[in-house]
Design an enzyme around this catalytic site. Structure first.
Site, mmCIF file in Angstrom:
data_model
loop_
_atom_site.group_PDB
_atom_site.id
_atom_site.type_symbol
_atom_site.label_atom_id
_atom_site.label_comp_id
_atom_site.label_asym_id
_atom_site.label_seq_id
_atom_site.Cartn_x
_atom_site.Cartn_y
_atom_site.Cartn_z
ATOM 1 N N GLY B 29 103.160 8.944 -10.230
ATOM 2 C CA GLY B 29 102.073 8.154 -10.802
ATOM 3 C C GLY B 29 102.453 6.739 -11.195
ATOM 4 N N CYS B 238 74.025 19.520 4.173
ATOM 5 C CA CYS B 238 74.247 18.621 5.306
ATOM 6 C C CYS B 238 73.172 18.882 6.360
ATOM 7 C CB CYS B 238 75.640 18.850 5.889
ATOM 8 S SG CYS B 238 75.913 17.975 7.451
ATOM 9 N N CYS B 241 75.217 20.308 9.651
ATOM 10 C CA CYS B 241 75.927 21.594 9.659
ATOM 11 C C CYS B 241 75.470 22.522 8.538
ATOM 12 C CB CYS B 241 77.444 21.388 9.574
ATOM 13 S SG CYS B 241 78.043 20.991 7.928
ATOM 14 N N CYS B 263 77.555 15.377 6.143
ATOM 15 C CA CYS B 263 78.935 15.461 5.660
ATOM 16 C C CYS B 263 79.612 14.112 5.852
ATOM 17 C CB CYS B 263 79.721 16.488 6.464
ATOM 18 S SG CYS B 263 79.285 18.183 6.153
ATOM 19 N N CYS B 269 82.524 18.550 9.576
ATOM 20 C CA CYS B 269 81.164 18.809 10.028
ATOM 21 C C CYS B 269 81.182 19.289 11.489
ATOM 22 C CB CYS B 269 80.340 17.528 9.895
ATOM 23 S SG CYS B 269 78.565 17.780 9.971
#
Lengths: 199, 282
Positions: B29, B238, B241, B263, B269
């Site tokens: 980090g 979506c 899909c 998506c 997708c």
């Protein structure tokens, strides 16, 4: 205070056969070793390393060390000095506290090495420690980032005071040193973020 | 490609970036400064991610590049072509087949594995940038782990708006120590950062910083006990899909207010559709 060698004798041993691909492969090994502490990776396989450097140690030097990184070389490894200076071009320093890479066969007093500052902990030194063997010897339990669960690690030659010295280093976090361990054609790493318990 | 080193960057530059990456992994980090190079595309087009990718890439790697989840948008296509030309590596659009995935602003829907590395393009690596413009000051705040200002910002959002008004680039604590920008991924993706099996590397070219989240590292999105972190997702399926789990993009389809949700992850997708899933517009 770097000590510029007056003359560099061209060494009789070559560096990497394929400098780009071999440095990349060695880097990925040490990257994964630091990202997953204690995991042992092959490194320097096929490299004709100059005595007394192990192939993994030599490969790590060729991969990470260059004129930007002062190194301190332990007297026990002094025979490889010309090879390192020739292939890496790194300035050698007399004070281990001034080195970005400390290259040695026994653990130096960690409190004498650069640990970085709270604002720039990345200035902490990397210690390349060449050992007799990885995977055998006194066993330790590692915990910390990179490990899904506590994992076992063993190395021969870390010395009796290692766990205590590592706790002192761990207590400095985010300051501290990172340990790159080499033996033969294998390497492993202990980043400063990992905790070590003797078993 | 003639005239260039493998993967464009010279070996000394790669060594410099590789050393920065190793320190970044050792200090999860923490933003490590590096000498960012000029690349043959402007800052803001993923130069940080490209330099990280160029430094880790090997001949046997399989590279996937996504831009907002899509493999076929300008940024993704040009970066994929760049590495196909300069490194000759195999490229793919399939998440599961890739060993290195460079991403702009998304984490793929398919869970990543230990064998993969995810490289993020980061425009602004400093999570405190909007609260404290001085780099010297934020560096000191990180040194002291002094992150009260960010908690105050979240508290003020809740006091004024009833919720935290950050929908992307939602700040996280990495390994309980460093406040870190996850790059402008949607907050929806934040839970995937937590203990991900893959190594995550972040490159900011203009800001000259590299940072990392090692595998299996704790990553916590900042929140309060009484206002826990809630990832947001459009309440729709979506249109192609039918997925009700994936992150959705809203697409305007005409001038009469027509719109559809699809998506954002095009590979996800497409694999669902290949497996027979259908949405209303399919």
């Amino acid at each position: 205070m770097s000590v510029a060698p007056a003359t560099v004798v061209p060494p009789d041993r070559p560096g990497f056969a394929d400098p780009v691909a071999d440095a990349q492969a060695t880097f990925r090994a040490v990257l994964d070793a630091l990202a997953r502490p204690g995991r042992i990776h092959p490194a320097g396989v096929g490299l004709d390393a100059p005595a007394p450097l192990a192939p993994a140690t030599a490969a790590l030097l060729l991969t990470l060390v260059d004129p930007d990184t002062p190194i301190w070389l332990a007297p026990a490894l002094a025979a490889a000095r010309d090879w390192i200076v020739f292939h890496c071009g790194a300035p050698l320093v007399a004070d281990p506290g001034a080195a970005a890479f400390v290259v040695t066969t026994e653990l130096p007093p960690l409190d004498r090495l650069a640990a970085g500052s709270d604002e720039a902990p990345e200035a902490g030194a990397s210690v390349i420690l060449q050992l007799a063997a990885l995977g055998t010897g006194p066993r330790m339990r590692l915990t910390g980032p990179g490990l899904a669960a506590p994992s076992l690690f063993a190395a021969t030659g870390l010395g009796a005071g290692f766990v205590a010295a590592w706790w002192a280093n761990r207590a400095l976090f985010p300051r501290g040193i990172d340990l790159l361990l080499c033996a033969g054609t294998e390497l492993a790493a202990l980043p400063r973020s990992v905790s070590v318990e003797a078993l | 490609m003639n005239g260039y080193n493998f993967a464009y960057l010279d070996e000394q530059t790669k060594r410099m970036i590789r050393r920065a990456i190793l320190k970044a992994v050792a200090i999860p980090g923490h933003q490590v400064p590096f000498a960012s190079r000029e690349m043959p595309l402007p800052y803001g087009w993923g130069t940080g991610g490209i330099q990280v990718t160029a430094s880790i890439l090997g001949r046997e790697d399989v590279l996937k590049v996504i831009d907002q989840g899509a493999d076929d948008t300008t940024n993704a296509v040009s970066i994929r072509r760049f590495f196909a030309a300069t490194a000759g590596v195999q490229t793919t659009t399939r998440t599961a087949d890739a060993s290195v995935i460079q991403t702009r602003h998304r984490i793929p829907e398919a869970p990543l594995t230990e064998q993969q590395i995810l490289v993020y393009q980061v425009p602004q690596p400093e999570p405190l940038y909007r609260l404290e413009p001085s780099r010297a000051e934020t560096t000191r705040m990180h040194a002291l782990a002094e992150y009260g200002a960010m908690h105050v910002k979240l508290y003020e959002d809740i006091a004024r708006l009833g919720q935290v008004a950050i929908s992307y680039d939602y700040p996280v604590m990495v390994n309980g120590r460093y406040l870190t920008s996850p790059s402008p991924i949607p907050a929806f993706d934040n839970p995937k950062l937590h203990r991900m099996p893959a190594l995550q590397l972040f490159g900011a070219g203009r800001e000259k910083r590299i940072y990392a989240i090692p595998p299996y590292t704790d990553v916590r999105s900042l929140d309060f006990e009484d206002h826990p972190f809630r990832p947001h997702r459009a309440d729709a399926a979506c249109a192609l899909c039918g997925s009700r789990q994936s992150y959705l993009d809203e697409v305007v389809t005409d001038n009469r207010g027509g719109r559809m949700f699809v998506c954002s992850d095009t590979d996800h997708c497409a694999s669902r559709r290949a497996a027979g899933c259908e949405g209303v517009a399919a």
